[in-house]
Design a protein around this motif. Sequence first.
Motif, short mmCIF file in Angstrom:
data_model
loop_
_atom_site.label_atom_id
_atom_site.label_comp_id
_atom_site.label_asym_id
_atom_site.label_seq_id
_atom_site.Cartn_x
_atom_site.Cartn_y
_atom_site.Cartn_z
N LYS A 221 0.87 -1.17 0.00
CA LYS A 221 0.00 0.00 0.00
C LYS A 221 0.91 1.22 0.00
O LYS A 221 1.39 1.65 1.05
N GLY A 222 1.18 1.77 -1.20
CA GLY A 222 2.17 2.83 -1.29
C GLY A 222 3.52 2.28 -0.88
O GLY A 222 3.96 1.24 -1.37
N ARG A 223 4.18 2.93 0.06
CA ARG A 223 5.46 2.41 0.54
C ARG A 223 5.30 1.51 1.76
O ARG A 223 6.29 1.01 2.30
N MET A 224 4.06 1.29 2.20
CA MET A 224 3.83 0.36 3.30
C MET A 224 3.81 -1.08 2.79
O MET A 224 3.32 -1.36 1.70
N LYS A 225 4.36 -1.98 3.59
CA LYS A 225 4.35 -3.42 3.28
C LYS A 225 3.58 -4.15 4.37
O LYS A 225 3.81 -3.91 5.56
N VAL A 226 2.69 -5.03 3.96
CA VAL A 226 1.93 -5.85 4.90
C VAL A 226 2.24 -7.31 4.62
O VAL A 226 2.12 -7.77 3.48
N THR A 227 2.66 -8.04 5.65
CA THR A 227 2.88 -9.48 5.49
C THR A 227 1.98 -10.24 6.45
O THR A 227 1.78 -9.83 7.60
N VAL A 228 1.43 -11.32 5.94
CA VAL A 228 0.62 -12.24 6.75
C VAL A 228 1.30 -13.60 6.61
O VAL A 228 1.28 -14.20 5.54
N SER A 229 1.93 -14.06 7.67
CA SER A 229 2.81 -15.23 7.52
C SER A 229 2.69 -16.18 8.70
O SER A 229 2.29 -15.81 9.81
N LYS A 230 3.08 -17.41 8.44
CA LYS A 230 3.10 -18.46 9.45
C LYS A 230 4.53 -18.99 9.56
O LYS A 230 5.24 -19.11 8.55
N ILE A 231 4.95 -19.31 10.77
CA ILE A 231 6.31 -19.76 11.03
C ILE A 231 6.34 -21.28 11.22
O ILE A 231 5.50 -21.84 11.93
N PHE A 232 7.31 -21.92 10.55
CA PHE A 232 7.47 -23.36 10.60
C PHE A 232 8.88 -23.70 11.08
O PHE A 232 9.82 -22.94 10.89
N LYS A 233 8.99 -24.87 11.70
CA LYS A 233 10.30 -25.39 12.01
C LYS A 233 11.00 -25.81 10.72
O LYS A 233 10.34 -26.21 9.75
N VAL A 234 12.32 -25.74 10.70
CA VAL A 234 13.09 -26.16 9.53
C VAL A 234 12.92 -27.66 9.33
O VAL A 234 12.92 -28.43 10.29
N ASN A 235 12.75 -28.06 8.07
CA ASN A 235 12.56 -29.47 7.70
C ASN A 235 11.31 -30.08 8.34
O ASN A 235 11.28 -31.26 8.68
N SER A 236 10.29 -29.25 8.51
CA SER A 236 9.03 -29.73 9.07
C SER A 236 7.88 -28.98 8.44
O SER A 236 7.98 -27.79 8.15
N SER A 237 6.79 -29.70 8.20
CA SER A 237 5.58 -29.07 7.67
C SER A 237 4.64 -28.65 8.78
O SER A 237 3.54 -28.16 8.51
N GLU A 238 5.07 -28.81 10.02
CA GLU A 238 4.23 -28.49 11.17
C GLU A 238 4.47 -27.05 11.61
O GLU A 238 5.58 -26.68 11.98
N PRO A 239 3.44 -26.19 11.58
CA PRO A 239 3.61 -24.81 12.06
C PRO A 239 3.78 -24.78 13.56
O PRO A 239 3.35 -25.69 14.28
N ILE A 240 4.40 -23.71 14.07
CA ILE A 240 4.64 -23.63 15.51
C ILE A 240 3.43 -23.10 16.27
O ILE A 240 3.42 -23.13 17.50
N SER A 241 2.40 -22.60 15.56
CA SER A 241 1.21 -22.11 16.24
C SER A 241 0.02 -22.19 15.29
O SER A 241 0.18 -22.44 14.09
N GLN A 242 -1.16 -21.97 15.83
CA GLN A 242 -2.39 -21.99 15.05
C GLN A 242 -2.85 -20.58 14.71
O GLN A 242 -4.04 -20.28 14.68
N SER A 243 -1.88 -19.71 14.46
CA SER A 243 -2.20 -18.33 14.10
C SER A 243 -1.16 -17.81 13.11
O SER A 243 -0.10 -18.41 12.93
N TYR A 244 -1.49 -16.68 12.48
CA TYR A 244 -0.60 -16.01 11.54
C TYR A 244 -0.07 -14.73 12.17
O TYR A 244 -0.78 -14.04 12.89
N LEU A 245 1.19 -14.44 11.88
CA LEU A 245 1.80 -13.17 12.29
C LEU A 245 1.48 -12.13 11.23
O LEU A 245 1.66 -12.37 10.03
#
Length: 215
Positions: free
Chosen positions: A148-172
Amino acid sequence: MTTTATPMAAVDLLQQALNSNIIPNQEYLLQGSILDSATEHLLHRLRGLCDNVDTGPEAFSDYEMCLSLKVPNEKTPVMTVRVRKAQDTDAPYQLRYIGQPELGDRNRPTLVRSSLDIACTPHVVDFLTEMGFRVDFEYITKGYMFRKGRMKVTVSKIFKVNSSEPISQSYLVELSVLAPTGQDVIADDMRIFAEQLKPLVQLEKIDYKRFAQMP
């Protein structure tokens, strides 16, 4: 005729650029989180508010590691840096330095911290290791990025390396702007934009010192 600048001359040039406020060396930041079940509603709202409405958000998957340089017998690192690599692309590695948050007065709308990003070669980790840096942690971040203009918005989920399991049930959710020093008017623009995302997500400036003081 061309000449090659000495390391000291390069440092002087960088300092002159910083003093002239032409390098985006500060990050204005708001953060929040949203449960998985409500994330699609947030993405839909961001599609309507942001610039890339026709093409949709940009998906990303990044590998990131945090490295710190410590003095023997000292718990607090002398310096902490991050190395990031976009997966499945030919984009270069990124070395990032993030300074301590400048919380300022309570009325400041966003957190402000020093930030420098540098594109580098894949050998950057070897170089940092030779200097004495050690890996603290590593993770994978997957999500979507909006502009949005020069603003950046990220909606992301964090995973452990070499794993498909997210560390939480929410997005940052992060709203950020990189800019030269002294452009605090940006913070007001970010506050206004963040208001449009309520009540789906509450974007705030996080006081990291508060977490460090928790038992």
